[in-house]
Enzyme design. Structure first.
Site: not given
Length: 225
Positions: A119-120
């Site tokens: 997840n960025c």
């Protein structure tokens, strides 16, 4: 994002630098160019009867959920220094633009451990921008071709917390800021800041039919690969 790649190619051919803003319809998850660690259920994910597109960016980084965000893209050249120094030179207009909207931003501090998180927005590196409480507002990534650089990123100011949890299996651990701001106001503030920071005057221009054909050609070549 094929348009972003096309703009990079155009700048390589001598066309002026560009600044672009866009939203997503339908919603999508964009994977970093080299990202292989992601959930299999993303490939057939739907939300409220709508398919969530799964695409791969031409730039690196982790997965980004494009729902309630505004994406920016900068294509330019002639920047000197390291990758991080170039990030900071480009991010100046983001910091100033959001500051003019009443939101102070600074750079993240996460180390290399971010690569383990698909997840960025789960971590914030020195290439990302966070609020005063450490919440990540903007995640960015780059692609360089010679002295030409494409930097684009997601400004996640109106996240769908339920969809976020369905995608990443965790709650959105951040304070939401800017959700009451109209997109038009945000874009106007960022364009003004961009003109000041880059010392240019932007000209708004629509794509021609021929240009769209070239962009669709990029999409087709990627799907074949």
């Amino acid at each position: 994002m094929a348009i972003d790649q096309w703009l990079l190619q155009q700048h390589q051919s001598g066309h002026p630098p560009s600044l672009r803003f866009y939203t997503w319809s339908p919603s999508a998850i964009s994977l970093g160019y080299h990202q292989r660690n992601y959930s299999e259920h993303w490939q057939n994910l739907t939300w409220k009867g709508e398919q969530i597109d799964l695409i791969r960016r031409p730039t690196g980084g982790r997965a980004v959920l494009h729902k309630g965000d505004l994406t920016y893209a900068v294509v330019t050249s002639g920047l000197s220094g390291s990758r991080i120094e170039m990030y900071k030179k480009i991010c100046e207009f983001l910091i100033e633009g959001w500051q003019n909207l009443g939101i102070e931003l600074d750079y993240g501090v996460a180390g290399r451990g971010y690569i383990k998180n698909p997840n960025c927005f789960g971590t914030a590196t020195v290439a990302d921008l966070v609020t005063v409480d450490g919440s990540k507002l903007i995640g960015s990534a780059q692609l360089r071709r010679g002295n030409v650089v494409l930097q684009h990123g997601s400004m996640n100011f109106k996240p769908d917390v339920e969809l976020f949890k369905k995608v990443f299996g965790e709650d959105l651990d951040r304070v939401v800021v800017g959700e009451n701001l109209a997109i038009e106001r945000i874009i106007a503030a960022l364009v003004d800041a961009g003109e000041k920071c880059f010392e240019v005057k932007f000209e708004e221009k629509a794509l021609s039919n021929h240009e769209w054909e070239e962009i669709f050609g990029i999409v087709e070549s990627q799907s074949e690969n």
